[in-house]
Design a protein around this motif. Structure first.
Motif, mmCIF file in Angstrom:
data_model
loop_
_atom_site.group_PDB
_atom_site.id
_atom_site.type_symbol
_atom_site.label_atom_id
_atom_site.label_comp_id
_atom_site.label_asym_id
_atom_site.label_seq_id
_atom_site.Cartn_x
_atom_site.Cartn_y
_atom_site.Cartn_z
ATOM 1 N N LYS A 177 0.925 -1.021 0.131
ATOM 2 C CA LYS A 177 -0.024 0.035 0.009
ATOM 3 C C LYS A 177 0.900 1.146 0.016
ATOM 4 C CE LYS A 177 -3.874 -2.341 0.370
ATOM 5 N NZ LYS A 177 -4.694 -2.060 1.636
ATOM 6 N N LYS A 178 0.396 2.330 -0.638
ATOM 7 C CA LYS A 178 1.054 3.664 -0.816
ATOM 8 C C LYS A 178 0.298 4.943 0.009
ATOM 9 C CE LYS A 178 2.941 4.825 -4.760
ATOM 10 N NZ LYS A 178 2.950 5.249 -6.010
ATOM 11 N N HIS B 44 4.056 0.165 4.883
ATOM 12 C CA HIS B 44 3.701 0.807 3.845
ATOM 13 C C HIS B 44 4.625 1.582 2.810
ATOM 14 C CE1 HIS B 44 -0.047 -0.205 5.547
ATOM 15 N NE2 HIS B 44 -0.004 0.620 6.481
ATOM 16 N N ARG C 96 -4.985 11.398 -4.857
ATOM 17 C CA ARG C 96 -5.792 10.572 -4.331
ATOM 18 C C ARG C 96 -5.630 9.334 -5.465
ATOM 19 N NH1 ARG C 96 -11.308 10.797 -2.399
ATOM 20 N NH2 ARG C 96 -10.371 8.830 -1.444
ATOM 21 N N LYS C 97 -5.435 9.388 -6.779
ATOM 22 C CA LYS C 97 -5.477 8.502 -7.700
ATOM 23 C C LYS C 97 -4.159 7.682 -7.496
ATOM 24 C CE LYS C 97 -4.923 7.780 -12.692
ATOM 25 N NZ LYS C 97 -4.763 8.795 -14.100
ATOM 26 N N PHE D 235 -2.417 7.144 -4.673
ATOM 27 C CA PHE D 235 -2.076 6.837 -3.250
ATOM 28 C C PHE D 235 -3.378 5.858 -2.733
ATOM 29 C CE2 PHE D 235 1.368 9.748 -4.051
ATOM 30 C CZ PHE D 235 2.419 9.230 -3.366
ATOM 31 N N ASP D 236 -3.115 5.086 -1.569
ATOM 32 C CA ASP D 236 -4.226 4.409 -1.283
ATOM 33 C C ASP D 236 -4.686 5.147 -0.090
ATOM 34 O OD1 ASP D 236 -3.943 1.939 -2.759
ATOM 35 O OD2 ASP D 236 -2.134 1.813 -1.839
ATOM 36 N N ALA D 237 -3.935 5.997 0.485
ATOM 37 C CA ALA D 237 -4.603 6.893 1.732
ATOM 38 C C ALA D 237 -3.438 8.309 1.781
ATOM 39 C CB ALA D 237 -4.245 6.297 2.777
ATOM 40 N N GLY E 163 -10.496 8.129 3.183
ATOM 41 C CA GLY E 163 -9.154 7.651 2.892
ATOM 42 C C GLY E 163 -8.115 8.853 2.921
ATOM 43 N N LEU F 4 -6.248 0.982 6.075
ATOM 44 C CA LEU F 4 -5.725 0.139 4.701
ATOM 45 C C LEU F 4 -5.715 -1.497 5.162
ATOM 46 C CD1 LEU F 4 -2.525 2.423 4.119
ATOM 47 C CD2 LEU F 4 -4.560 2.298 2.867
#
Length: 474
Positions: free
Chosen positions: A144-145, A167, A226-227, A229-231, A440, A472
């Motif tokens: 996760k990013k 992460h 937001r595109k 990264f996951d949070a 998020g 996450l």
């Protein structure tokens, strides 16, 4: 505790400061080394009080009695582990935090409190000297990013905790160096930049990626963030300065404290900084508006630049020398304090309100002010009423505005991410999850609380990182 009678036998002792005439010629830290035996003796004053209110006083919940006991027993490595269990950067807080833990020390009810802050900073400095502070990369990566926006203490703490969760963390900073106000808002005589840099080396080795000179919300849009990264964790601080709204506030010679401090820090860092007579106090008559820590930082900087004179004006009345009835233990007391910068010279005056600034050819020449009385209105609000017949003027060359901050800057990023803000501009978030109105997207530090202490910023960063990790994991 190792010495149950320590608090009965010993008095409070703190490090001595270097002689004033010596320290104002350089930018090194002001304190002399504190002998180890003196430190262990001070740690022994921790009184095994049963209910350690220092835990309540410290936003991080530092395990203060634990590491006091360990230092008394000469078990430094274990004390370092206890210290890092709750605080990512004790070398920062040990120098910059005003120590609400000491204000809440039970011994402080009828005696001088334990020198908690000095024990803290001594532990971590010793740990670095011994090579015990090493990178702690995650054993397992999550895939996760996470983007952290802002590299002050809240952003740094959040980034480090998230990286240790496994992460991939990218820390964005809009200026050219990482650190936020730790980098450009704190003079080296309070905390040298090498202490920040060695922590950044540790974080980089743990996998945190630093990206500087990035305008998040500008060149890098919130939508793109937001595109990619996951949070997202917003840790942009509360850097909107409180304005001086009087005639003449736009004269040359009037500058924000942070503008003044940043320029000097860049000079010390070796940057090619253009000469600016309106940001150099050498030979000048200086007035600082604001009596807090930032004002004291300007005071110490002006001393080192060779100001002809420095005066510091505060609109509030002079605090009492000891706790007032309205500030009972274990609350943080509003008392008169003398910092190292105040010890170096200058004049402090209270209950003064600026009414007008006067200049010639656009350049500041005089300050007009009046004495005020602080009154409480029927609605509970505090107001400052001018005292008739107390008007006066001061000839002045430079004025630095150190009147605090009103909240976060109104960044386009907030609108792009769709987060809600309150009337003060603070980003709204759930008090437990730290998640904003946009799923998020989380917030930490002064961006949520408003301008506060470094210890609160680190605590907020840690709490936000914990909540991002739970999000996450779903």
């Amino acid at each position: 505790m190792g010495k149950p009678t320590g608090f009965l036998e010993l008095t409070r002792e703190t490090p001595t400061r270097r002689p004033v005439d010596q320290r104002i010629t350089d930018w090194e830290e002001v304190y002399e080394p504190f002998p180890v035996e003196s430190l262990r003796a001070q740690a022994s004053r921790c009184m095994d009080c049963g209910i350690p209110f220092c835990h309540q006083g410290c936003p991080l919940g530092n395990l203060i009695p634990d590491w006091n006991d360990l230092i008394y027993r000469d078990r430094w490595k274990e004390a370092t582990a206890r210290l890092h269990a709750t605080n990512n950067f004790p070398e920062f807080t040990g120098r910059l935090c005003p120590a609400p833990c000491e204000a809440a020390c039970v011994l402080g009810i009828n005696d001088l409190p334990v020198t908690i802050k000095q024990v803290e900073v001594s532990i971590i400095d010793h740990a670095f000297e011994q090579g015990w502070v090493v990178p702690e990369p995650a054993a397992v990566k999550t895939g996760k990013k996470v983007a952290v926006v802002g590299s002050g203490p809240a952003g740094l703490a959040a980034a480090q905790q998230l990286a240790r969760q496994g992460h991939a963390v990218v820390l964005f900073e809009r200026t050219d160096r990482i650190g936020g106000l730790l980098r450009y808002g704190i003079p080296d005589f309070k905390m040298h930049r090498r202490l920040l840099d060695r922590r950044l080396e540790q974080m980089a080795a743990e996998g945190v990626e630093f990206r500087t000179s990035v305008d998040v919300g500008g060149a890098l849009s919130g939508e793109q963030l937001r595109k990619d990264f996951d949070a997202v964790c917003l840790a942009v601080g509360a850097t909107q300065p409180r304005a001086l709204t009087v005639p003449g506030a736009d004269l040359r010679g009037v500058a924000l404290a942070m503008t003044y401090l940043e320029r000097q820090n860049r000079i010390i860092a070796g940057d090619d900084v253009a000469a600016d007579p309106f940001l150099d106090a050498k030979g000048k008559r200086v007035i600082i508006l604001g009596g807090g820590d930032t004002g004291a930082d300007c005071l110490g900087t002006a001393h080192r630049q060779g100001a002809a004179s420095v005066k510091q004006f505060e609109i509030a009345p002079r605090p009492p020398d000891s706790r007032a009835a309205s500030d009972p233990w274990p609350l943080w007391p509003n008392v008169y304090r003398v910092s190292a910068a105040h010890e170096e010279g200058g004049e402090r005056d209270y209950a003064i309100m600026t009414t007008k600034l006067e200049g010639e050819d656009g350049v500041l020449k005089r300050l007009h002010a009046v004495r005020v009385e602080m009154v409480k209105k029927d609605n509970g609000q505090i107001a400052f009423e001018p005292v008739p017949g107390t008007e006066f003027t001061e000839d002045v060359d430079l004025i630095f505005l150190a009147m605090g901050f009103t909240g976060p800057e109104p960044l386009p990023l907030f609108q792009q991410l769709g987060v809600e803000c309150d009337a003060a501009g603070r980003v709204k978030a759930d008090s437990v999850t730290r998640q904003t109105s946009t799923p998020g997207v989380f917030v930490a530090g002064d961006a949520r609380r408003g301008a506060s202490l470094i210890v609160w910023a680190i605590a907020e960063g840690r709490q936000a990182a914990e909540q991002v990790g739970k999000y996450l994991a779903i």
